[in-house]
Design an enzyme around this catalytic site. Structure first.
Site, mmCIF file in Angstrom:
data_model
loop_
_atom_site.group_PDB
_atom_site.id
_atom_site.type_symbol
_atom_site.label_atom_id
_atom_site.label_comp_id
_atom_site.label_asym_id
_atom_site.label_seq_id
_atom_site.Cartn_x
_atom_site.Cartn_y
_atom_site.Cartn_z
ATOM 1 C CB SER A 133 31.402 3.657 106.374
ATOM 2 O OG SER A 133 30.006 3.639 106.519
ATOM 3 C CG ASP A 134 29.978 5.054 99.983
ATOM 4 O OD1 ASP A 134 29.010 4.274 99.976
ATOM 5 O OD2 ASP A 134 30.293 5.761 99.024
ATOM 6 N N PRO A 148 24.108 10.036 106.253
ATOM 7 C CG PRO A 148 23.319 9.176 104.233
ATOM 8 C CD PRO A 148 23.790 10.442 104.879
ATOM 9 C CE LYS A 149 26.618 5.153 102.062
ATOM 10 N NZ LYS A 149 27.027 4.984 100.682
ATOM 11 C CB THR A 150 28.204 10.082 110.079
ATOM 12 O OG1 THR A 150 28.487 10.875 108.940
ATOM 13 C CG2 THR A 150 29.084 10.513 111.223
#
Lengths: 401, 335
Positions: free
Chosen positions: A18-19, B110-112
């Protein structure tokens, strides 16, 4: 040409990454972001064309195959299928142009991911054969790791099948209801898989959609689920992804859609209604997500616009009966700028497209109708499906009761 | 792959003698699959062996190596994560070491979702939250608005609920807001810490402190939606009337800063800093809300302010401001 769809967004209906875009610290003390900016649009001037055929082609390419650089999509292929088929559906392509051969073999692939005895769908065959009995039966009783059905992927599969006008003859309704119930955690939220996995409002929404389609709310603890949603509400007026989380566009959509799926005659319906002050605060927060400068929506306060939030926030406003309060033309102009020259839509102008942003941008446009020239199927904002898809799906489910 | 893993030549599992006893299982795809991925040879090889391992149910140290290989190639492979955790528990592996490895994987992905879920499982078992807060701040240094990082921090505080953990949170938030006063994640966290923790703080004291802090930050950078939302949040949460802030907010709806009046400097209501862009749309909205709730005779003043937002200062929300006007006018004519 590589297909750079590994693009990431805050509330990704995949299971992976996600971002979202960041307004950053660079704005500087005292710099105004609230002052009107002329984006050169006149109400009478038409918006740029929506390149529907290009977007359909982009999705077709993705359905045909993804490069190895997108291996992170391996555990969310069903979501890719849903976005791509959804794009074909909303652009009127599905009914007219999908060959019956494609339709049948795609349906077959989706049903290959169905774990009938366990009630739902897997994201793809990444943990083994499409036929679960063939490969994993020996240990499935003793381990939870052999790709059990996944709640988000089940939602995606059911909607993708509706796009392909499937008759759901293979669906075991009772097992599906049991699976959804087994995903519910002790705190009222829903995990990605029966008995475990991360839990947040995305899965609550998917669980509620399944309950609505089955017309069966007895398989979950609804009162408890509603309290979980309430705990995700924040002082800003939106909802965070998990209790105590920051207000974010995707979960706000999930919360509002879930609340509106509860049938009005259900005993818990009063608990699912927003209080007037809550509705007021939520509408306010949602309209504030539209950026004055670009017309696009951001997902959080003080962040940059991202095409996907045109859907999450635009659909949320539509659900609240406040769809008229956003500036549809400004949003349409932003989405048009996010179109990639070879088809597909990206999160922001100049970036690479992917099926997630392509579908959600087109779905947003279908809801807010920015321009009469953009001919799209009407979309039900609550279950994120064209009316035809939704009605077909409901009819099929209800017939099978 | 992270930098420290690329030094040695990668050998496929199919070519490693110590894996000869495992029967690899290829992935089955239908004749016409949807969105097939053209896997790299390394990924195909590792997942073939992983499927083989899962079939036999083997839980051994070498499975940790295999799952690590897969996770480094695809951090979103939730089955590899989940099986890995089951192996760790089954062989009683030291979870402290696993946390060290997970630190690296967190920084590289860091976005998993899965990496954070794994951390949560480890922390729940290890029950040592203090170092985790420090690690969390380190991750925020690379991206101060990463949603997952913040969610993890909030979970950690709520789950362990220890006074010494909470105590450092306000200074921590202040460090982040000093870097970026528009960091809404930091503002949100501040609200969580000030009003939603199971704290025994004196609430009146907290309200006074938070109002002063917020107004000071607004004075510094008036066009900051995060700070205005926070101000509204405090008032809504404590059911205080917006009109208690009239003296503060009205300084921000003028076209330019009032000439310096050196007789009275109201410390509770700091004026806009020099160089601030005025009028501030958020203040105009705030004052309109004050007027709307101040009785029928004040509605025209609210309408005038909404009108200025719709026509000049916040045109993208024109239809929303017009809706507010219609609502207020209809209400006032009813009573």
């Amino acid at each position: 040409m590589p297909l750079p769809l590994g693009n990431k967004s805050d509330v990704d209906f995949g299971v992976g990454v996600s971002d979202d875009s960041d307004l950053g610290a660079g704005a500087g003390v005292g710099a105004g972001v609230g002052v009107g900016v002329d984006i050169g649009d006149h109400p009478s001037s038409p918006l740029p064309l929506l390149n529907s055929s290009g977007h359909v082609a982009h999705c077709g390419r993705c359905l045909d195959g993804l490069p190895s650089s997108l291996v992170e999509m391996d555990a969310s292929r069903m979501a890719i299928a849903f976005y791509c088929l959804g794009t074909l559906d909303v652009t009127n392509y599905a009914e007219r142009k999908i060959s019956s051969t494609d339709r049948e073999s795609w349906k077959e692939w989706i049903w290959d991911q169905y774990v009938g005895e366990r009630g739902g769908f897997r994201p793809g065959p990444f943990m083994g054969s499409g036929d679960s009995a063939e490969l994993l039966s020996e240990t499935e009783a003793t381990t939870t790791s052999t790709a059990p059905p996944h709640l988000i992927m089940t939602y995606c599969a059911l909607l993708a099948l509706a796009t392909l006008r499937d008759d759901y003859a293979k669906l075991d309704r009772a097992a599906l209801a049991r699976m959804v119930g087994a995903c519910q955690d002790a705190d009222g939220g829903f995990a990605t898989m029966p008995g475990g996995g991360d839990a947040d409002l995305r899965m609550t929404y998917c669980a509620f959609v399944v309950c609505a389609l089955l017309d069966d709310w007895s398989c979950i603890d609804l009162a408890h689920a509603l309290k979980y949603i309430q705990r995700c509400r924040t002082y800003e007026g939106g909802y965070g992804q998990t209790p105590q989380g920051e207000s974010l566009g995707g979960p706000t959509y999930c919360a509002l859609a879930a609340l509106h799926l509860v049938p009005p005659d259900h005993p818990y319906a009063p608990a699912a209604r927003l209080q007037p002050a809550e509705r007021h605060a939520t509408v306010r927060w949602l309209v504030y997500m539209q950026a004055e400068a670009t017309g696009g929506f951001s997902g959080r306060t003080n962040k940059l616009a991202d095409a996907c939030y045109g859907f999450w926030c635009g659909a949320a406003l539509a659900i609240l009966g406040a769809g008229d309060f956003l500036d549809a033309r400004a949003l349409g102009r932003y989405l048009a700028q996010c179109q990639y020259k070879f088809g597909g839509i990206s999160k922001a102008p100049g970036e690479h497209p992917d099926p997630y942003h392509t579908y959600l941008s087109i779905a947003a446009a279908a809801i807010v109708s920015p321009d009469p020239g953009w001919e799209l199927q009407a979309l039900d904002p609550i279950i994120n499906a064209t009316h035809e898809r939704r009605d077909g799906q409901r009819r099929m489910y209800l017939l099978r009761r | 792959m992270s930098a420290d893993d690329t030094t040695a030549e990668f050998v496929l599992y199919a070519e490693r003698p110590e894996w000869f006893d495992v029967v690899p299982i290829s992935q089955y795809e239908n004749i016409q699959p949807l969105a097939p991925i053209f896997y790299s040879p390394e990924y195909k090889d590792a997942t073939d062996y992983f499927r083989g391992i899962v079939k036999t149910g083997e839980k051994s140290p070498r499975v940790l190596e295999l799952t690590e290989t897969i996770i480094r190639l695809n951090p979103a492979h939730y089955s590899a994560w989940q099986y890995r955790y089951e192996v760790l528990i089954a062989i009683s592996a030291p979870l402290e070491l696993e946390l060290v490895l997970t630190n690296k994987l967190t920084k590289s992905s860091p976005k998993t979702y899965q990496v954070w879920h794994h951390r949560r499982l480890l922390l729940t078992a290890l029950r040592d939250p203090a170092p985790e807060l420090m690690f969390n701040e380190e991750v925020l240094k690379a991206d101060a608005k990463n949603y997952h990082t913040w969610s993890h921090r909030q979970w950690l505080l709520a789950h362990f609920d220890q006074a010494e953990l909470w105590d450092g949170e306000l200074p921590f938030v202040e460090r982040l807001l000093a870097d970026d006063v528009r960091n809404n994640s930091a503002w949100h966290h501040r609200f969580f810490v000030s009003f939603e923790r199971g704290s025994k703080d004196n609430r009146d004291e907290a309200v006074r402190r938070e109002l002063a802090f917020t107004k000071e930050k607004i004075a510094l950078a008036p066009n900051n939606a995060s700070a205005w939302n926070y101000l509204r949040g405090i008032l809504d949460h404590t059911r205080m009337s917006y009109s208690t802030q009239t003296a503060f907010a009205k300084q921000y709806i003028v076209d330019k800063i009032e000439p310096w009046d050196n007789d009275v400097l109201d410390l509770e209501n700091p004026p806009p800093s020099s160089g601030a862009e005025l009028p501030c749309a958020a203040a105009i909205e705030f004052m309109a809300d004050v007027h709307e709730t101040s009785g029928k005779e004040c509605i025209p003043r609210a309408v005038e302010l909404w009108r200025s937002l719709a026509d000049t200062h916040d045109t993208v929300r024109k239809r929303y401001w017009e809706y507010r006007i219609r609502g207020a006018v209809a209400n006032s004519s009813k009573t």
